[in-house]
Design a protein around this motif. Structure first.
Motif, PDB file in Angstrom:
ATOM      1  N   GLU A 157     -23.904  11.236  24.056  1.00  0.00           N
ATOM      2  CA  GLU A 157     -23.161  11.978  25.077  1.00  0.00           C
ATOM      3  C   GLU A 157     -23.583  11.486  26.453  1.00  0.00           C
ATOM      4  OE1 GLU A 157     -20.755  14.139  24.863  1.00  0.00           O
ATOM      5  OE2 GLU A 157     -20.794  14.732  22.744  1.00  0.00           O
ATOM      6  N   ASN A 158     -22.761  11.767  27.438  1.00  0.00           N
ATOM      7  CA  ASN A 158     -23.032  11.378  28.813  1.00  0.00           C
ATOM      8  C   ASN A 158     -23.790  12.490  29.535  1.00  0.00           C
ATOM      9  OD1 ASN A 158     -22.974  10.369  31.422  1.00  0.00           O
ATOM     10  ND2 ASN A 158     -20.850  10.964  31.782  1.00  0.00           N
ATOM     11  N   TYR A 169     -21.589   6.249  25.035  1.00  0.00           N
ATOM     12  CA  TYR A 169     -20.514   7.238  24.979  1.00  0.00           C
ATOM     13  C   TYR A 169     -19.177   6.637  25.397  1.00  0.00           C
ATOM     14  CZ  TYR A 169     -21.547   7.391  30.006  1.00  0.00           C
ATOM     15  OH  TYR A 169     -21.765   7.045  31.317  1.00  0.00           O
ATOM     16  N   PHE A 170     -18.112   7.334  25.007  1.00  0.00           N
ATOM     17  CA  PHE A 170     -16.776   7.019  25.488  1.00  0.00           C
ATOM     18  C   PHE A 170     -16.543   7.822  26.763  1.00  0.00           C
ATOM     19  CE2 PHE A 170     -16.418   5.943  21.014  1.00  0.00           C
ATOM     20  CZ  PHE A 170     -15.692   4.761  21.056  1.00  0.00           C
ATOM     21  N   TYR A 200     -16.746  22.447  24.780  1.00  0.00           N
ATOM     22  CA  TYR A 200     -16.715  21.090  24.233  1.00  0.00           C
ATOM     23  C   TYR A 200     -16.674  20.115  25.401  1.00  0.00           C
ATOM     24  CZ  TYR A 200     -15.701  22.763  19.503  1.00  0.00           C
ATOM     25  OH  TYR A 200     -15.766  23.370  18.278  1.00  0.00           O
ATOM     26  N   ALA A 201     -17.758  19.356  25.576  1.00  0.00           N
ATOM     27  CA  ALA A 201     -17.844  18.448  26.723  1.00  0.00           C
ATOM     28  C   ALA A 201     -16.700  17.442  26.723  1.00  0.00           C
ATOM     29  CB  ALA A 201     -19.192  17.724  26.703  1.00  0.00           C
ATOM     30  N   SER A 202     -16.385  16.884  25.545  1.00  0.00           N
ATOM     31  CA  SER A 202     -15.329  15.870  25.478  1.00  0.00           C
ATOM     32  C   SER A 202     -13.983  16.457  25.895  1.00  0.00           C
ATOM     33  CB  SER A 202     -15.233  15.286  24.066  1.00  0.00           C
ATOM     34  OG  SER A 202     -14.949  16.297  23.115  1.00  0.00           O
ATOM     35  N   ILE A 336     -21.013   2.289  28.096  1.00  0.00           N
ATOM     36  CA  ILE A 336     -19.757   3.044  28.119  1.00  0.00           C
ATOM     37  C   ILE A 336     -18.733   2.274  27.292  1.00  0.00           C
ATOM     38  CG2 ILE A 336     -17.984   4.083  29.568  1.00  0.00           C
ATOM     39  CD1 ILE A 336     -20.016   4.027  31.878  1.00  0.00           C
ATOM     40  N   LEU A 337     -18.317   2.868  26.194  1.00  0.00           N
ATOM     41  CA  LEU A 337     -17.401   2.209  25.267  1.00  0.00           C
ATOM     42  C   LEU A 337     -15.951   2.500  25.648  1.00  0.00           C
ATOM     43  CD1 LEU A 337     -19.289   3.109  21.976  1.00  0.00           C
ATOM     44  CD2 LEU A 337     -19.468   1.010  23.313  1.00  0.00           C
ATOM     45  N   GLN A 338     -15.089   1.546  25.357  1.00  0.00           N
ATOM     46  CA  GLN A 338     -13.677   1.683  25.707  1.00  0.00           C
ATOM     47  C   GLN A 338     -12.852   2.034  24.466  1.00  0.00           C
ATOM     48  OE1 GLN A 338     -12.790   1.626  28.913  1.00  0.00           O
ATOM     49  NE2 GLN A 338     -14.965   1.263  29.304  1.00  0.00           N
ATOM     50  N   PRO A 339     -12.049   3.087  24.541  1.00  0.00           N
ATOM     51  CA  PRO A 339     -11.170   3.416  23.411  1.00  0.00           C
ATOM     52  C   PRO A 339     -10.016   2.425  23.330  1.00  0.00           C
ATOM     53  CG  PRO A 339     -10.653   4.819  25.263  1.00  0.00           C
ATOM     54  CD  PRO A 339     -11.842   3.990  25.684  1.00  0.00           C
TER      55      PRO A 339
END
Length: 358
Positions: A157-158, A169-170, A200-202, A336-339
């Protein structure tokens, strides 16, 4: 039967060649394998055979496939222990975290890594030399408890205010912003966003990103909140149908695939079809997303990519521990991952979309 044996033997020979090459490439970092087209030309075999061999090496744990990004060589994992702690806020039926834990268990087994499950009450039972992987969002008080015991932390998580541990994280805020941009590009200027609770953080980041993106792209929007599961989406159908039928909203951005699927099913009972009358864009790319009718247009969040980056960082911990330089032993990094947007059947251009009742 003879033909099948010949085919299998040819696959075995190609697999042996590629297996040797992959093992030579393996390191403690993610390395991208050359494309299927290049392998096809170099090994002088058909694309289907290349794919069969790659799938075999994936099953052996030598390669990892990332949808929309290619195939990577699995990093060598030197560290044989990892502590694992999940946030108390994670629900047992959360599809994203369930999938992540399944992938994490499989990846650990293939690499002979022992996972030590922990709770906030059993923190001192772990291997304190090895890193601890935090899954889910932890409150500040609990985060400090973990940091006090474990010098090396990896989070999925960020934590914007913390730079003293690794975070993979994304960027959910950017997912929300991009969703607004994509829908605007398809001609949708009135969009409903169905989301989960702010705990929910996301969901919170995606909502805030979508609101920012909607403002930037001139989109009129309505936010509807419910549970982040099939039932949550299903229960919003009455309100969504009213907005579509009488207020001319033409698209929906769903916080996750399960909400989208539940909503689509319920809208169908009210005579509203997706995408003919309203488009739907969602997030997660669960296995059902591509099998559902209509197939979901959704953002793929690849749990395998997070896990591979995590295990790569585990070896970075080992390297720092071997160093005498105190500064080198500090373990902090943001990945930081890219969707990847998977375009399927639920998204349609506005001009192609007849309004209900027209």
């Amino acid at each position: 039967m003879r033909c099948c044996k010949i085919m299998n033997q040819e696959n075995k020979e190609i697999a042996d060649i590629l297996r040797r090459e992959v093992k030579q490439l393996q390191s403690d970092r993610l390395i991208k394998l050359e494309s299927e087209r290049k392998l096809e030309r170099r090994l002088m075999v058909g694309r289907q055979r290349i794919r069969e061999v790659i799938n075999q090496l994936v099953s052996e744990g030598l390669l990892i496939k990332y949808e929309g990004k290619g195939t990577y060589v699995t990093p060598i994992v030197k560290n044989k222990y990892i502590n694992l702690i999940c946030s108390p806020s994670i629900k047992l039926n959360d599809p994203f975290y369930n999938r992540m834990l399944m992938e994490l268990t499989g990846y650990s087994a293939k690499n002979s890594v022992n996972m030590i499950p922990l709770t906030l009450e059993t923190l001192e039972n772990g291997d304190m030399i090895s890193p601890v992987l935090m899954i889910g969002k932890f409150e500040e008080e609990n985060l400090q408890k973990i940091k006090k015991i474990y010098p090396h932390i990896i989070s999925f998580e960020n934590y914007p205010n913390h730079d003293d541990f690794a975070q993979i994280y994304f960027d959910h805020f950017k997912i929300g912003m991009n969703a607004a941009k994509v829908l605007s590009g398809y001609g949708h200027k009135k969009v409903i966003h169905i989301t989960g609770p702010g705990t929910y953080a996301s969901a919170l980041y995606r909502k805030n990103g979508f609101i920012r993106g909607a403002r930037k792209n001139g989109i009129e929007n309505v936010i509807l909140e419910s549970k982040m599961n099939f039932r949550g989406g299903y229960d919003l159908a009455e309100r969504v149908a009213n907005l579509v039928m009488f207020h001319k909203y033409t698209a929906i951005f769903a916080a996750n695939d399960w909400m989208a699927i539940g909503l689509i099913q319920a809208l169908r009972t009210k005579g509203i079809e997706v995408p003919d009358q309203v488009s739907v864009l969602s997030v997660d790319n669960i296995p059902l997303a591509g099998q559902f009718a209509p197939a979901l247009t959704t953002y793929s969040l690849d749990a395998n990519m997070m896990i591979a980056e995590c295990f790569s960082l585990m070896d970075a911990v080992d390297n720092r521990m071997e160093s005498n330089d105190v500064e080198e032993q500090k373990f902090h990094k943001r990945i930081i991952l890219q969707p990847v947007l998977i375009t399927r059947d639920t998204l349609k251009k506005r001009e192609e979309q007849p309004h209900p009742g027209s």
